[in-house]
Design a protein around this motif. Structure first.
Motif, PDB file in Angstrom:
ATOM      1  N   ASN A 110       0.809  -1.224   0.000  1.00 16.22           N
ATOM      2  CA  ASN A 110       0.000   0.000   0.000  1.00 16.22           C
ATOM      3  C   ASN A 110       0.839   1.270   0.000  1.00 16.22           C
ATOM      4  N   ALA A 111       2.127   1.140  -0.299  1.00 12.36           N
ATOM      5  CA  ALA A 111       3.007   2.314  -0.299  1.00 12.36           C
ATOM      6  C   ALA A 111       2.664   3.305  -1.393  1.00 12.36           C
ATOM      7  N   GLY A 112       1.964   2.846  -2.441  1.00 13.72           N
ATOM      8  CA  GLY A 112       1.619   3.749  -3.542  1.00 13.72           C
ATOM      9  C   GLY A 112       0.799   4.934  -3.091  1.00 13.72           C
ATOM     10  N   GLY A 113      -0.120   4.710  -2.157  1.00 12.68           N
ATOM     11  CA  GLY A 113      -0.915   5.814  -1.640  1.00 12.68           C
ATOM     12  C   GLY A 113      -0.078   6.847  -0.920  1.00 12.68           C
ATOM     13  N   VAL A 114       0.956   6.389  -0.218  1.00 15.42           N
ATOM     14  CA  VAL A 114       1.845   7.308   0.500  1.00 15.42           C
ATOM     15  C   VAL A 114       2.662   8.139  -0.480  1.00 15.42           C
ATOM     16  N   ILE A 115       3.233   7.474  -1.490  1.00 15.78           N
ATOM     17  CA  ILE A 115       4.061   8.180  -2.475  1.00 15.78           C
ATOM     18  C   ILE A 115       3.244   9.221  -3.223  1.00 15.78           C
ATOM     19  N   LEU A 116       2.045   8.850  -3.652  1.00 19.97           N
ATOM     20  CA  LEU A 116       1.207   9.794  -4.388  1.00 19.97           C
ATOM     21  C   LEU A 116       0.767  10.953  -3.507  1.00 19.97           C
ATOM     22  N   THR A 117       0.535  10.698  -2.235  1.00 21.49           N
ATOM     23  CA  THR A 117       0.165  11.781  -1.316  1.00 21.49           C
ATOM     24  C   THR A 117       1.318  12.760  -1.139  1.00 21.49           C
ATOM     25  N   ARG A 118       2.526  12.239  -0.988  1.00 18.96           N
ATOM     26  CA  ARG A 118       3.682  13.110  -0.829  1.00 18.96           C
ATOM     27  C   ARG A 118       3.949  13.948  -2.086  1.00 18.96           C
ATOM     28  N   PHE A 119       3.681  13.367  -3.247  1.00 22.07           N
ATOM     29  CA  PHE A 119       3.922  14.079  -4.502  1.00 22.07           C
ATOM     30  C   PHE A 119       2.647  14.728  -5.050  1.00 22.07           C
ATOM     31  N   SER A 120       1.645  14.916  -4.205  1.00 24.65           N
ATOM     32  CA  SER A 120       0.358  15.454  -4.659  1.00 24.65           C
ATOM     33  C   SER A 120       0.457  16.840  -5.295  1.00 24.65           C
ATOM     34  N   PRO A 121       1.356  17.745  -4.846  1.00 30.04           N
ATOM     35  CA  PRO A 121       1.435  19.040  -5.556  1.00 30.04           C
ATOM     36  C   PRO A 121       1.844  18.898  -7.019  1.00 30.04           C
ATOM     37  N   LEU A 122       2.579  17.831  -7.328  1.00 27.33           N
ATOM     38  CA  LEU A 122       2.998  17.585  -8.713  1.00 27.33           C
ATOM     39  C   LEU A 122       1.984  16.728  -9.459  1.00 27.33           C
ATOM     40  N   PHE A 123       1.410  15.757  -8.750  1.00 29.69           N
ATOM     41  CA  PHE A 123       0.509  14.788  -9.376  1.00 29.69           C
ATOM     42  C   PHE A 123      -0.920  15.316  -9.335  1.00 29.69           C
ATOM     43  N   ASN A 124      -1.199  16.345 -10.100  1.00 29.96           N
ATOM     44  CA  ASN A 124      -2.522  16.957 -10.115  1.00 29.96           C
ATOM     45  C   ASN A 124      -2.815  17.528 -11.488  1.00 29.96           C
ATOM     46  N   GLY A 125      -4.033  17.315 -11.976  1.00 27.93           N
ATOM     47  CA  GLY A 125      -4.473  17.898 -13.233  1.00 27.93           C
ATOM     48  C   GLY A 125      -3.655  17.468 -14.431  1.00 27.93           C
ATOM     49  N   ASP A 126      -3.236  16.206 -14.470  1.00 26.27           N
ATOM     50  CA  ASP A 126      -2.357  15.740 -15.534  1.00 26.27           C
ATOM     51  C   ASP A 126      -2.940  14.477 -16.149  1.00 26.27           C
ATOM     52  N   VAL A 127      -2.465  14.138 -17.355  1.00 23.15           N
ATOM     53  CA  VAL A 127      -2.947  12.947 -18.037  1.00 23.15           C
ATOM     54  C   VAL A 127      -2.601  11.688 -17.257  1.00 23.15           C
ATOM     55  N   ALA A 128      -1.563  11.749 -16.405  1.00 20.79           N
ATOM     56  CA  ALA A 128      -1.186  10.589 -15.603  1.00 20.79           C
ATOM     57  C   ALA A 128      -2.307  10.175 -14.665  1.00 20.79           C
ATOM     58  N   GLN A 129      -3.124  11.136 -14.218  1.00 20.15           N
ATOM     59  CA  GLN A 129      -4.267  10.796 -13.374  1.00 20.15           C
ATOM     60  C   GLN A 129      -5.237   9.886 -14.111  1.00 20.15           C
TER      61      GLN A 129
ATOM     62  N   PHE B  12      -8.793   0.377  -5.506  1.00 21.68           N
ATOM     63  CA  PHE B  12      -9.659   1.417  -4.958  1.00 21.68           C
ATOM     64  C   PHE B  12      -8.841   2.537  -4.310  1.00 21.68           C
ATOM     65  N   MET B  13      -7.759   2.164  -3.631  1.00 17.62           N
ATOM     66  CA  MET B  13      -6.918   3.177  -2.998  1.00 17.62           C
ATOM     67  C   MET B  13      -6.289   4.099  -4.041  1.00 17.62           C
ATOM     68  N   LEU B  14      -5.824   3.540  -5.145  1.00 23.94           N
ATOM     69  CA  LEU B  14      -5.224   4.361  -6.195  1.00 23.94           C
ATOM     70  C   LEU B  14      -6.278   5.192  -6.916  1.00 23.94           C
ATOM     71  N   ILE B  15      -7.499   4.674  -7.022  1.00 26.60           N
ATOM     72  CA  ILE B  15      -8.589   5.488  -7.576  1.00 26.60           C
ATOM     73  C   ILE B  15      -8.829   6.700  -6.693  1.00 26.60           C
ATOM     74  N   GLN B  16      -8.796   6.510  -5.386  1.00 28.59           N
ATOM     75  CA  GLN B  16      -8.953   7.635  -4.466  1.00 28.59           C
ATOM     76  C   GLN B  16      -7.863   8.679  -4.687  1.00 28.59           C
ATOM     77  N   CYS B  17      -6.633   8.215  -4.864  1.00 27.61           N
ATOM     78  CA  CYS B  17      -5.529   9.156  -5.107  1.00 27.61           C
ATOM     79  C   CYS B  17      -5.717   9.876  -6.438  1.00 27.61           C
ATOM     80  N   ALA B  18      -6.106   9.134  -7.481  1.00 29.06           N
ATOM     81  CA  ALA B  18      -6.284   9.749  -8.789  1.00 29.06           C
ATOM     82  C   ALA B  18      -7.418  10.771  -8.784  1.00 29.06           C
ATOM     83  N   LEU B  19      -8.379  10.598  -7.881  1.00 28.45           N
ATOM     84  CA  LEU B  19      -9.487  11.545  -7.770  1.00 28.45           C
ATOM     85  C   LEU B  19      -9.199  12.664  -6.785  1.00 28.45           C
TER      86      LEU B  19
END
Length: 510
Positions: free
Chosen positions: A247-266, A304-311
């Motif tokens: 479940n580390a993916g949720g942590v990494i995406l949370t830490r990089f949330s200022p970068l991981f926003n409004g992009d095609v990667a979502q 589901f956890m990664l869907i939450q991060c992507a949203l």
């Protein structure tokens, strides 16, 4: 006195007890040390999660301290990973007794969970990637610790290759980000002033690398094979793997949330995670092996956890990964008593039960619609409404509709109400802990959210239709395909381990 302790004081105390724990694990490796020392080791391993809990409840402990980023999220994750490791090590005292690698297990458990906790406390990108790499190495070694069995060697090879791909993807993303922003400090590299230095294509490239780095350890399609084949590892290893590391993916995406926003990667992450939810659900339904059923469940929950991060619902994803980790660790540790006895059950008044099922579905639909209307209208709230309605309907069916008699249904209603109260109390507690955590949230287009929901509903409808038409060719094809996805490769299957022959022959000679 704790209220006056500074962030640096808590960090110093934490690393002191963590180093002592690692030294205790190394000392236990010495063959002259009595096996009874494991009890002392367990007592020592209790100290790091205790210190991290004290730091977590002390609301004044937040901020950047040198190489460390010690906000409430960091302390929560450190406490969670170390506590899971402590519980599993305590369980392993008797469970692994007699294993040839008994001493090594405790040292590696301590090392792996310690490295993971340091990774989440790291504020420096270089330190984070090093500690996360050590965590992946520790997990790979745990999988192949029984090196005399070719199956574990094959599982470790598959896991190691995919872990290396994930780690290198994250490494390239971190180097790219630091070179473009001129900062290795996580909090400084992700400020708005630094992020504007990145071109649009650079942001997309870094985010796609991060997506690749997180979906591999989360065992998302098409990288789920390593988790399926790792079931040959001892149950405590599976428990720490599913509860504290995938479940580390949720942590990494949370830490990089200022970068991981409004992009095609979502959008890319949404698609892969949604497909993984459907595949994981199917695998867990067709498998008869209990541990592989849990693997399918983990793939679904991580999706589901990664869907939450992507949203953009990062806080909900953190709560999800912690609660899922506790739940999944419990299921794995009780895997030895999971043999089921099937008996013919005749339900009294089948028509009455069916009416209660219909009532539960109507209640779930009303609850989901009400939640959606009262929410802010964001994409994640639409997904939450869907999950809430579905969960309420299923829970009502299991606890109330199929209850035995009037008293059974009444007890089911009270249980359902009690679970709801515990759910809201737990979420309120986590929100209180994480209210100081800074993250950014940008919703993807509503059309993408609707597509994801339509995909999930379509997959559910297809599965329901296939289950009701088991004599059809489509059901047979779908069933066999899911079975194949949930099975390990032939090299990773050994029904009669050859390494045991020598063991039993030596025992027989003695």
């Amino acid at each position: 006195m704790l209220a006056f302790m500074s962030s640096s004081s808590f960090l110093t105390l934490f690393f002191i007890v963590l180093i002592i724990s690692c030294l205790s694990g190394l000392l236990f490796l010495h063959p002259r040390i009595s096996l009874r020392f494991v009890r002392i080791h367990i007592s020592i391993v209790t100290l790091p999660p205790l210190v991290s809990l004290l730091a977590l409840v002390n609301t004044s402990v937040n901020g950047v301290v040198g190489l460390w980023y010690v906000d409430s999220l960091a302390w929560l994750l450190a406490f969670f990973v170390l506590s899971i490791g402590l519980i599993i090590q305590r369980f392993s005292v008797r469970y692994l007794m007699g294993d040839r690698s008994y001493r090594k297990y405790f040292m590696l458990f301590t090392f792996t969970t310690g490295a993971a906790s340091i990774a989440w406390l790291s504020g420096d990108l270089r330190l984070l990637i090093i500690c996360w790499g050590l965590t992946l190495i520790g997990l790979t070694v745990l999988i192949r610790l029984n090196s005399r069995w070719k199956v574990t060697n094959e599982a470790a090879k598959v896991s190691g290759r995919l872990f290396a791909l994930s780690w290198f993807a994250l490494l390239i993303a971190i180097i790219w980000l630091s070179q473009a922003t001129g900062q290795w400090q996580l909090s400084l590299a992700l400020t708005n002033e630094r992020l504007v230095l990145l071109e649009a294509w650079e942001v997309t490239g870094i985010n796609l690398l991060i997506v690749l780095a997180v979906i591999i350890p989360a065992a998302q399609w098409p990288f789920q094979r390593w988790l399926i084949e790792s079931v040959v590892a001892p149950t405590p290893v599976s428990a720490i793997m599913h509860a504290g590391l995938v479940n580390a993916g949720g942590v990494i995406l949370t830490r990089f949330s200022p970068l991981f926003n409004g992009d095609v990667a979502q959008i890319v992450l949404l698609v892969f995670a949604s497909v993984s939810v459907l595949i994981g659900s199917g695998v867990s339904l067709v498998q008869v092996d209990y541990k592989r059923q849990l693997v399918g469940s983990t793939i679904t929950q991580m999706g589901f956890m990664l869907i939450q991060c992507a949203l953009g619902a990062y806080l909900a994803a953190i709560i999800h990964l912690v609660l899922h980790g506790l739940f999944k660790a419990t299921l794995f540790l009780q895997a030895g008593s999971a043999v089921r006895h099937y008996e013919a059950v005749t339900r009294v008044n089948e028509r009455s039960s069916y009416l209660w099922v219909i009532a539960g579905r109507a209640l779930g639909l009303l609850a989901g619609v009400a939640f959606w209307l009262l929410a802010s209208g964001e994409g994640y709230q639409l997904v939450s409404a869907l999950i809430l309605g579905w969960a309420l309907s299923v829970s009502w069916t299991q606890l109330v509709a199929f209850g035995k008699g009037r008293m059974g249904r009444l007890a089911g209603v009270f249980l359902l109400g009690g679970f709801a109260i515990v759910y809201f109390i737990t979420h309120s507690l986590f929100f209180g802990w994480l209210h100081t955590t800074g993250y950014q949230s940008v919703q993807p287009p509503m059309s993408v959210v609707i597509f994801v929901i339509s995909l999930l509903l379509f997959g559910s409808a297809v599965g329901t239709w296939a289950a009701r038409n088991r004599s059809s060719l489509f059901f047979a094809v779908l069933y066999l395909w899911l079975v194949r996805l949930g099975e390990a490769k032939s090299k990773a299957v050994d029904s009669h381990p050859t390494y045991l022959k020598q063991y039993f022959s030596q025992g027989g000679n003695r």
